[in-house]
Design a protein around this motif. Structure first.
Motif, short mmCIF file in Angstrom:
data_model
loop_
_atom_site.label_atom_id
_atom_site.label_comp_id
_atom_site.label_asym_id
_atom_site.label_seq_id
_atom_site.Cartn_x
_atom_site.Cartn_y
_atom_site.Cartn_z
N ARG A 252 45.53 39.18 -11.61
CA ARG A 252 45.81 37.86 -11.24
C ARG A 252 46.43 37.37 -9.90
NH1 ARG A 252 49.05 33.60 -15.30
NH2 ARG A 252 48.54 31.64 -14.11
N LEU A 253 47.26 38.20 -9.29
CA LEU A 253 48.06 38.05 -7.80
C LEU A 253 47.11 38.38 -7.09
CD1 LEU A 253 51.61 39.33 -8.75
CD2 LEU A 253 50.66 36.95 -8.43
N GLU A 254 46.00 39.13 -7.09
CA GLU A 254 45.09 39.40 -6.07
C GLU A 254 44.53 38.39 -5.05
OE1 GLU A 254 41.61 40.79 -3.78
OE2 GLU A 254 41.62 39.34 -5.42
N PRO A 255 44.15 37.49 -5.40
CA PRO A 255 43.89 36.34 -4.51
C PRO A 255 45.21 35.85 -3.23
CG PRO A 255 43.24 35.53 -6.46
CD PRO A 255 44.18 36.68 -6.63
N LEU A 256 46.37 35.70 -4.06
CA LEU A 256 47.41 35.53 -3.22
C LEU A 256 47.84 36.69 -2.08
CD1 LEU A 256 49.96 33.87 -2.24
CD2 LEU A 256 51.25 34.71 -4.28
N GLU A 257 47.66 37.98 -2.53
CA GLU A 257 47.77 39.21 -1.57
C GLU A 257 46.75 38.89 -0.61
OE1 GLU A 257 48.51 43.88 -1.57
OE2 GLU A 257 47.41 42.96 -3.27
N ARG A 258 45.44 38.76 -0.85
CA ARG A 258 44.46 38.62 -0.09
C ARG A 258 44.56 37.57 0.98
NH1 ARG A 258 40.59 38.19 -3.57
NH2 ARG A 258 40.21 35.80 -3.22
N ALA A 259 45.30 36.67 0.56
CA ALA A 259 45.38 35.36 1.65
C ALA A 259 46.45 35.82 2.75
CB ALA A 259 45.88 34.25 0.98
N ASP A 262 46.38 39.54 6.17
CA ASP A 262 46.22 40.01 7.58
C ASP A 262 47.96 39.98 8.17
OD1 ASP A 262 45.02 39.87 10.58
OD2 ASP A 262 46.38 37.78 10.62
N LEU A 263 48.59 39.08 7.47
CA LEU A 263 50.01 39.04 7.89
C LEU A 263 50.39 40.26 7.52
CD1 LEU A 263 52.84 37.67 9.00
CD2 LEU A 263 52.97 36.80 6.73
N LEU A 264 50.43 40.98 6.23
CA LEU A 264 50.90 42.27 5.82
C LEU A 264 50.49 43.32 6.81
CD1 LEU A 264 50.25 41.63 1.79
CD2 LEU A 264 52.49 41.92 2.95
N ALA A 265 49.40 43.47 7.18
CA ALA A 265 48.77 44.60 8.06
C ALA A 265 49.34 44.32 9.43
CB ALA A 265 47.25 44.44 8.03
N ARG A 266 49.36 43.19 10.04
CA ARG A 266 50.09 42.90 11.20
C ARG A 266 51.39 43.37 11.46
NH1 ARG A 266 50.38 38.43 13.04
NH2 ARG A 266 49.76 36.94 11.41
N ARG A 267 52.22 43.04 10.65
CA ARG A 267 53.67 43.02 10.34
C ARG A 267 53.92 44.16 9.85
NH1 ARG A 267 54.73 40.02 15.02
NH2 ARG A 267 54.10 38.00 14.83
N ALA A 268 53.06 45.09 9.34
CA ALA A 268 53.51 46.22 8.55
C ALA A 268 54.46 46.15 7.38
CB ALA A 268 54.06 47.44 9.36
N LEU A 269 54.27 44.87 6.93
CA LEU A 269 55.12 44.65 5.62
C LEU A 269 54.88 45.18 4.26
CD1 LEU A 269 55.55 40.69 6.43
CD2 LEU A 269 57.11 42.40 7.05
N GLY A 392 40.31 28.56 6.04
CA GLY A 392 40.29 30.09 6.56
C GLY A 392 41.38 30.64 6.19
N THR A 393 42.33 30.21 5.73
CA THR A 393 43.63 30.98 5.27
C THR A 393 43.75 31.47 3.81
OG1 THR A 393 44.78 28.77 4.82
CG2 THR A 393 44.93 29.51 7.22
#
Length: 394
Positions: A252-259, A262-269, A392-393
């Motif tokens: 169920r949380l997958e859409p929120l993580e997908r949104a 990009d931030l998670l990847a760029r900031r290595a979070l 787009g976000t």
């Protein structure tokens, strides 16, 4: 084939025992757990001792022809006592200990009778598969055979009736376990009945030994499988329910993580994804990634935007949870645009620049994900200050 059935049944039962052994070590004084482990252990021992290769090994090593027979019968009787004690503890009540002691004492007397009858009898010819019918007319040995068969039939009959009657009054995993236990015990009754019919036929001069060498092992093997599953189902049901709940929450949380990807990847979070993890562990990993991203976005969140969107959504829907989720979805979309925008980042147009309060709890995160998945509507661009858009976000 008989040996294979015996060894597979033993393996299934002892596998169940291995599953429960850690709980027994942690709670060794729990009579219910002791009864469960005794049922599984003794039932497996019955099949192990009853396998023809094991029978031959026991007789050869002891030097006593057919010594394996009373040992197997004693194990069967012990299993009967343990199954009765398990049912007693399962049902509970004010006289649990007294009733359990009575069953234990009664079957201890049966085991003693089996040993005495074997010592007094004479069974010089080794019989690995058909001892029951071969010695059905031998003094004392015949009594030993009938004693253990009647004791076994009594136990499985009581267990069958008790389990199936009780299953009508409960639901869920306990009901399924009781139905399986009752059915398995009924199959176990087929073992005793087939043996007793074969012995009775021998008394009348007929040879129905095939009942004892083919039908009985098959009935006992099927009964063992159903019993072990029936004992474990009520114990595994809460674990399975939690596994299913965590799996659904993770998906169920997958859409929120997908949104936020990009931030998670760029900031290595995002932490490394755990391998071969349970759904609960994966759910914790996904929630941690989301919280890391939201923590990073806190400086870009517009409190006034949150309050305005929430108020409008609450007026429209009357659902505080959905209103908060829609407001969070709009704020996250706006914060992502700000954080990823070119040039120096400016503070929110209005508001204090702090994260909306209250911070999203697990239930709110799930509803935000629902909004982003399309089951709830993200506010239109006109709802954002200065006509900013969330396109787009999400």
């Amino acid at each position: 084939m008989t040996s294979l059935i015996n060894y597979l049944s033993c393996a299934a039962l002892w596998l169940g025992l291995a599953v429960k052994a850690p709980d027994l070590v942690r709670h060794r004084h729990d009579p219910y757990l002791r009864a469960i482990c005794a049922v599984l252990g003794l039932a497996g021992l019955c099949f192990l001792l009853g396998a023809p290769p094991t029978v031959g090994a026991v007789n050869r090593l002891s030097g006593v022809p057919n010594l394996a027979a009373p040992l197997t019968y004693a194990a069967i009787t012990g299993y009967c006592a343990a199954s009765q004690v398990l049912v007693v503890h399962w049902r509970g009540g004010p006289r649990v200990r007294r009733t359990a002691r009575r069953w234990t004492l009664a079957y201890a007397v049966v085991i003693l009778g089996i040993g005495v009858a074997f010592v007094l009898g004479d069974a010089p010819v080794e019989r690995r598969t058909d001892l029951d019918t071969y010695y059905a007319t031998t003094p004392f040995i015949a009594e030993m055979i009938v004693l253990y068969l009647v004791a076994h039939l009594t136990a499985v009959t009581v267990t069958t009736v008790s389990a199936l009657r009780w299953a009508r009054h409960v639901r869920g995993g306990l009901r399924a376990g009781l139905l399986l236990l009752g059915t398995g015990s009924l199959c176990g009754a087929g073992y005793s009945v087939a043996k007793l019919v074969a012995v009775g036929a021998r008394w009348s001069g007929q040879d129905w030994s095939a009942l004892g060498t083919t039908v009985s092992p098959a009935a006992a093997g099927l009964g063992a499988l159903l019993v072990v599953v029936g004992v474990l189902v009520p114990l595994a049901a809460p674990w399975a329910a939690e596994w299913r709940r965590a799996s659904r929450a993770y998906v169920r949380l997958e859409p929120l993580e997908r949104a936020l990807d990009d931030l998670l990847a760029r900031r290595a979070l995002r932490l490394p994804r755990p391998r071969f993890a349970s759904p609960a562990t994966l759910l914790m990993w996904r929630r941690t990634s989301i919280h890391n991203a939201l923590g990073h976005l806190a400086a870009y969140c517009d409190r006034d935007l949150y309050d305005r969107i929430r108020a409008d959504a609450l007026t429209a829907t009357g659902d505080p949870g959905l209103a908060g989720a829609r407001a969070w979805a709009a704020v996250i979309a706006d914060a992502l645009r700000r954080e990823a925008g070119p040039g120096p980042t400016s503070p929110p147009v209005s508001g204090s620049g702090r994260s909306p309060v209250p911070s999203p709890d697990p239930a709110t995160l799930a509803r935000i994900a629902d909004v982003l998945a399309g089951t709830g509507r993200v506010p239109a661009a006109s709802a954002l200050p200065g006509g900013r858009t969330t396109a787009g976000t999400a």
